[in-house]
Design an enzyme around this catalytic site. Structure first.
Site, PDB file in Angstrom:
ATOM      1  N   GLU A  87      66.987 -18.902  33.202  1.00  0.00           N
ATOM      2  CA  GLU A  87      65.835 -19.573  33.805  1.00  0.00           C
ATOM      3  C   GLU A  87      66.217 -20.940  34.368  1.00  0.00           C
ATOM      4  O   GLU A  87      66.622 -21.825  33.614  1.00  0.00           O
ATOM      5  CB  GLU A  87      64.731 -19.755  32.768  1.00  0.00           C
TER       6      GLU A  87
ATOM      7  N   GLU B  63      52.722 -19.794  29.995  1.00  0.00           N
ATOM      8  CA  GLU B  63      53.510 -20.824  29.318  1.00  0.00           C
ATOM      9  C   GLU B  63      53.006 -22.191  29.785  1.00  0.00           C
ATOM     10  O   GLU B  63      53.684 -22.911  30.506  1.00  0.00           O
ATOM     11  CB  GLU B  63      55.003 -20.658  29.608  1.00  0.00           C
TER      12      GLU B  63
END
Length: 254
Positions: free
Chosen positions: A138, A235
């Site tokens: 990521e 998130e």
């Protein structure tokens, strides 16, 4: 549209098994978390079985946070620690039935860090393959994580191609990508074949996705049109009690 609650932020005031139960009551389709290692995997698996929720992913350990670590796997000279963190995460993921492990690169830069990260990912992919676990990487934005090794989706794609393993995918976090690159629509279309998981939060404050500069109704509709039907990871950092911030779910599911 399906949503996964990231329990690193949502219901973070509760023990992880109770946070899983809260996500189930709230109507989430799945859960994910950051670093579950201080909770016995048996307790987490029990809560998942009870709620019939799937744990989509966990992160490798950050290392010595007090000393400034934010991942270990692109840090030259710390390869043994990095492999240990990968093995720990894959073992835990296997024990709770998690689908993905996010391998955290850490703060570093340069060709040696690149080579170190590639080798760590090759180890991770080989270790994860027998359990059908996908390895994710990521890119993090430079405002929240200045100096983090993995910065852009192009850099991530280069690494994915170099490693060359089918179980290595991109974690596409809309919040991070928007802050670093923008152009979410075209990035999602260009990268769709390499995406293993999608996360979201408002930009720029990382709050619930019902405000800010990103029109998530448009983004979610595009994701669906692209044929991506897995649960999307919420998130975001709730302001106040998590349950009071979930109006966005009713908005997007209605």
């Amino acid at each position: 549209m399906k949503f996964s609650a990231n329990l690193g932020f949502l219901w973070a005031d509760k023990p992880l098994p109770d946070a899983i139960r809260a996500a189930s009551v709230a109507g989430f389709d799945a859960v994910e978390c950051h670093w579950p290692y201080n909770v016995a995997s048996e307790e987490v698996r029990s809560a998942l079985d009870e709620t019939e929720l799937k744990m989509l992913g966990i992160n490798t350990a950050r290392g010595n946070v007090a000393a400034g670590d934010n991942g270990l796997c692109a840090l030259p000279g710390r390869e043994d620690e990095a492999k240990a963190s990968i093995d720990e995460a894959i073992t835990y993921a296997r024990e709770i039935g998690a689908s993905n492990v996010h391998v955290m690169a850490g703060f570093s830069s340069g060709p040696t860090a690149h080579a170190t990260f590639v080798e760590a990912l090759r180890h991770a992919c080989a270790a994860a393959a027998p359990s059908n676990i996908t390895i994710l990487i990521e890119p993090l934005n430079g405002y929240d994580a200045p100096g983090y090794f993995l910065k852009t989706t192009d850099q991530a794609l280069e690494i994915i191609r170099q490693v060359g393993e089918r179980n290595l995918k991109l974690m596409f976090d809309c919040y991070h990508v928007q802050l670093t690159e923008g152009d979410l629509t075209h990035r999602l279309m260009a990268l769709q074949g390499d995406i293993g998981h999608i996360q979201f939060a408002s930009v720029p404050d990382r709050g619930a996705p019902d405000h800010g500069e990103v029109d998530y109704r448009h983004v979610f509709e595009l994701i669906s049109k692209l044929g991506y039907h897995a649960a999307l990871g919420a998130e975001y950092k709730p302001v106040g009690e998590t349950g009071e911030t979930l109006g966005w779910m009713r908005k997007f599911l209605g």
